[in-house]
Design an enzyme around this catalytic site. Structure first.
Site, PDB file in Angstrom:
ATOM      1  N   GLY A  14     -77.822 -24.650 -95.763  1.00 35.31           N
ATOM      2  CA  GLY A  14     -77.680 -23.536 -96.697  1.00 35.31           C
ATOM      3  C   GLY A  14     -79.026 -23.009 -97.166  1.00 35.31           C
ATOM      4  O   GLY A  14     -79.226 -21.794 -97.289  1.00 35.31           O
TER       5      GLY A  14
ATOM      6  N   ASN B 216     -72.355 -23.129-107.745  1.00 36.67           N
ATOM      7  CA  ASN B 216     -72.327 -24.569-107.476  1.00 36.67           C
ATOM      8  C   ASN B 216     -72.146 -25.419-108.728  1.00 36.67           C
ATOM      9  O   ASN B 216     -71.711 -26.548-108.640  1.00 36.67           O
ATOM     10  CB  ASN B 216     -73.584 -24.996-106.704  1.00 36.67           C
ATOM     11  CG  ASN B 216     -74.851 -24.417-107.273  1.00 36.67           C
ATOM     12  OD1 ASN B 216     -74.983 -23.202-107.418  1.00 36.67           O
ATOM     13  ND2 ASN B 216     -75.785 -25.259-107.620  1.00 36.67           N
TER      14      ASN B 216
ATOM     15  N   HIS C 232     -72.464 -29.777 -94.848  1.00 38.61           N
ATOM     16  CA  HIS C 232     -72.221 -30.992 -95.646  1.00 38.61           C
ATOM     17  C   HIS C 232     -71.470 -30.729 -96.947  1.00 38.61           C
ATOM     18  O   HIS C 232     -71.069 -31.670 -97.623  1.00 38.61           O
ATOM     19  CB  HIS C 232     -73.525 -31.768 -95.889  1.00 38.61           C
ATOM     20  CG  HIS C 232     -74.444 -31.200 -96.926  1.00 38.61           C
ATOM     21  ND1 HIS C 232     -74.519 -31.704 -98.197  1.00 38.61           N
ATOM     22  CD2 HIS C 232     -75.333 -30.185 -96.879  1.00 38.61           C
ATOM     23  CE1 HIS C 232     -75.438 -31.033 -98.886  1.00 38.61           C
ATOM     24  NE2 HIS C 232     -75.944 -30.104 -98.103  1.00 38.61           N
TER      25      HIS C 232
ATOM     26  N   THR D 267     -84.850 -26.143 -80.698  1.00 36.15           N
ATOM     27  CA  THR D 267     -83.787 -26.798 -79.940  1.00 36.15           C
ATOM     28  C   THR D 267     -82.602 -27.081 -80.858  1.00 36.15           C
ATOM     29  O   THR D 267     -82.770 -27.607 -81.960  1.00 36.15           O
ATOM     30  CB  THR D 267     -84.315 -28.110 -79.329  1.00 36.15           C
ATOM     31  OG1 THR D 267     -85.408 -27.778 -78.472  1.00 36.15           O
ATOM     32  CG2 THR D 267     -83.238 -28.826 -78.532  1.00 36.15           C
TER      33      THR D 267
ATOM     34  N   CYS E 195     -79.630 -30.736-107.663  1.00 38.40           N
ATOM     35  CA  CYS E 195     -81.005 -30.287-107.508  1.00 38.40           C
ATOM     36  C   CYS E 195     -81.730 -30.218-108.835  1.00 38.40           C
ATOM     37  O   CYS E 195     -82.945 -30.270-108.883  1.00 38.40           O
ATOM     38  CB  CYS E 195     -81.039 -28.916-106.846  1.00 38.40           C
ATOM     39  SG  CYS E 195     -79.762 -28.720-105.626  1.00 38.40           S
TER      40      CYS E 195
HETATM   41  C1  LIG Z   1     -75.927 -26.965-101.560  1.00 37.93           C
HETATM   42  C2  LIG Z   1     -76.160 -25.508-101.760  1.00 37.93           C
HETATM   43  C3  LIG Z   1     -77.170 -24.837-101.057  1.00 37.93           C
HETATM   44  C4  LIG Z   1     -78.126 -25.549-100.143  1.00 37.93           C
HETATM   45  O1  LIG Z   1     -77.506 -25.993 -98.970  1.00 37.93           O
HETATM   46  P1  LIG Z   1     -78.206 -27.179 -98.113  1.00 37.93           P
HETATM   47  O2  LIG Z   1     -77.430 -27.207 -96.851  1.00 37.93           O
HETATM   48  O3  LIG Z   1     -78.053 -28.425 -98.936  1.00 37.93           O
HETATM   49  O4  LIG Z   1     -79.617 -26.789 -97.916  1.00 37.93           O
HETATM   50  C5  LIG Z   1     -77.298 -23.485-101.241  1.00 37.93           C
HETATM   51  N1  LIG Z   1     -76.479 -22.815-102.062  1.00 37.93           N
HETATM   52  C6  LIG Z   1     -75.499 -23.417-102.751  1.00 37.93           C
HETATM   53  C7  LIG Z   1     -74.606 -22.608-103.617  1.00 37.93           C
HETATM   54  C8  LIG Z   1     -75.306 -24.785-102.627  1.00 37.93           C
HETATM   55  O5  LIG Z   1     -74.336 -25.377-103.319  1.00 37.93           O
END
Ligand SMILES: *Cc1c(COP(=O)(O)O)cnc(C)c1O
Length: 403
Positions: free
Chosen positions: A71, A165, A215, A251, A338
């Site tokens: 993400g 989130n 994930h 890759t 985070c």
């Molecule tokens: C977890 C998250 C991300 C980051 O995704 P990763 O795959 O962990 O880098 C970005 N935006 C939101 C809203 C998230 O919850």
């Protein structure tokens, strides 16, 4: 000790079917998807099947999906990629974008974005890009009227997240998509907390760019994807070989991509699973609201993704509550993964108007497909006395300090 995982918004356990699907691509089918021989063809076929699975989940065409490292990368790609492309080609996306003669590019985002978007926007600001951060109401939702007012002739990108989130609140993406399309402005949504949880249809919502991460919906970490509408003017973030239609070099992470595809297929097959999740979440939330006095829900309770609840417990320090619950086997988080561990209150919770103290007494519980009724019942049993004890301790320490 019993372990209850209520932090699915931070990361979710891999689905067993996903792990099974990934396994062959670590060992027997280890080929490089760019190689011409049999090994390469096996890997390439797996990557393309995963691309089709992700496309199906989003109602996109496979050619409009690229794989990324997650993400965070997808969000960075959207912001830096659109601004760079607009700068190098006056007129930007769809005619409404920045030109050399309309001044520096302008982008619009919100105050409640994930740091992957917010910190990218801040870097762009330092490079001279103008950024508007739309506010949200106490409900944790952006008002499309504020967006309309923020649009300028030089606006090249609107980036509004799908589901937040920390709160789980769902933004008016369809309305924003309509506004962006009418003005010919590129529209990106960070859908990391929405994909796999609620229906996301890039056509219905008129999205140009979308970020997702495996994930967060029972796929592997370190793998994500981006939806890029055909014709979108986007510069790459990563340069190298001709992978992913020259949009993202490197890759391919074949096992990860296969896992993402499988997670997408599982999610496509079970969007009604969200009803079960919402029911469990409501059971937890209502149970806590009735059993623990001085408790309130942060953000809108209706317009939310099913698994997420953000609650504040007056007079309780969220960090202490998270630790006390962890000692009883319950995993949840203060703010987002985070921002936990930092002393500054969550930018999302302050954006919805909470005081610093209220923000510091808020805890997120996020459920996933592995969450059971027993998990919720256990939490409802453990949490009330823990909160009571923490309140008692802080009362005592206050009395002490007053003496
Ligand atoms: C977890 C998250 C991300 C980051 O995704 P990763 O795959 O962990 O880098 C970005 N935006 C939101 C809203 C998230 O919850």
């Amino acid at each position: 000790m019993r372990h209850v995982y209520l932090d699915n918004a931070a990361t979710s356990p891999l689905a067993p079917e996903v792990f099974e699907a990934m396994k062959p691509y670590f060992m027997e089918q280890f080929g490089n998807a760019s190689s011409v021989h049999w090994y390469g063809q096996q890997a390439k076929a797996a990557v393309e099947e995963a691309r089709a699975q992700v496309a199906r989940l989003l109602n996109a065409r496979p050619a409009e999906v690229i794989f990324t490292s997650g993400g965070t990368e997808s969000d960075n790609e959207a912001l830096f990629g659109v601004v760079e492309a607009a700068g190098s080609r006056p007129g930007g996306n769809g005619g409404g974008g920045a030109g050399g003669d309309t001044g520096p590019a302008h982008i619009i985002t919100t105050t409640i974005e994930h740091h992957a978007v917010l910190h990218s926007a801040q870097v762009l600001e330092r490079r001279g890009v103008a950024v508007t951060y739309l506010p949200v109401g106490a409900d944790g939702i952006v008002d499309p009227a504020d967006l309309e007012r923020a649009i300028r002739p030089e606006t090249v990108l609107i980036s509004v997240m799908f589901a937040n989130n920390e709160l789980g609140t769902v933004q008016p993406v369809e309305e924003i998509g309509r506004i962006a399309r009418e003005r010919g402005i590129c529209f990106h949504t960070d859908a990391v907390q929405a994909v796999g949880k609620i229906p996301v249809d890039v056509e219905q919502l008129r999205l140009d760019l979308l970020s997702l991460s495996a994930h967060k919906f029972h796929g592997p970490k370190g793998t994500g994807a981006m939806y890029i509408r055909k014709g979108t003017n986007l510069a790459p973030l990563i340069y190298g070989g001709h992978h992913e239609r020259d949009r993202r070099a490197g890759t391919e992470n074949v096992p990860g991509i296969v896992g993402l595809g499988k997670a997408a297929a599982l999610a496509s097959a079970c969007l009604e699973c969200s009803a079960r999740l919402a029911a469990l979440r409501d059971q937890l939330e209502n149970g806590l609201l009735t059993r623990v006095p001085g408790t309130a829900v942060n953000g809108d309770r209706a317009r939310r993704v099913p698994g997420t609840a953000n609650l504040r417990f007056d007079g309780v320090e969220a960090g202490s509550l998270v630790i006390a619950l962890d000692l009883q086997g319950i995993a949840c988080s203060a703010g987002s993964a985070c921002s936990s561990g930092s002393a500054t209150p969550s930018h999302v919770l302050t954006a919805i108007g909470l005081s610093a103290d209220q923000a510091r007494s808020s805890v997120r519980f996020s459920l996933g497909h592995s969450t059971t009724t027993e998990d919720v019942e256990y939490t409802l049993e453990i949490l009330p006395p823990v909160v009571e004890q923490l309140r008692e301790e802080s009362r005592k320490s206050r009395v002490k300090s007053q003496k």
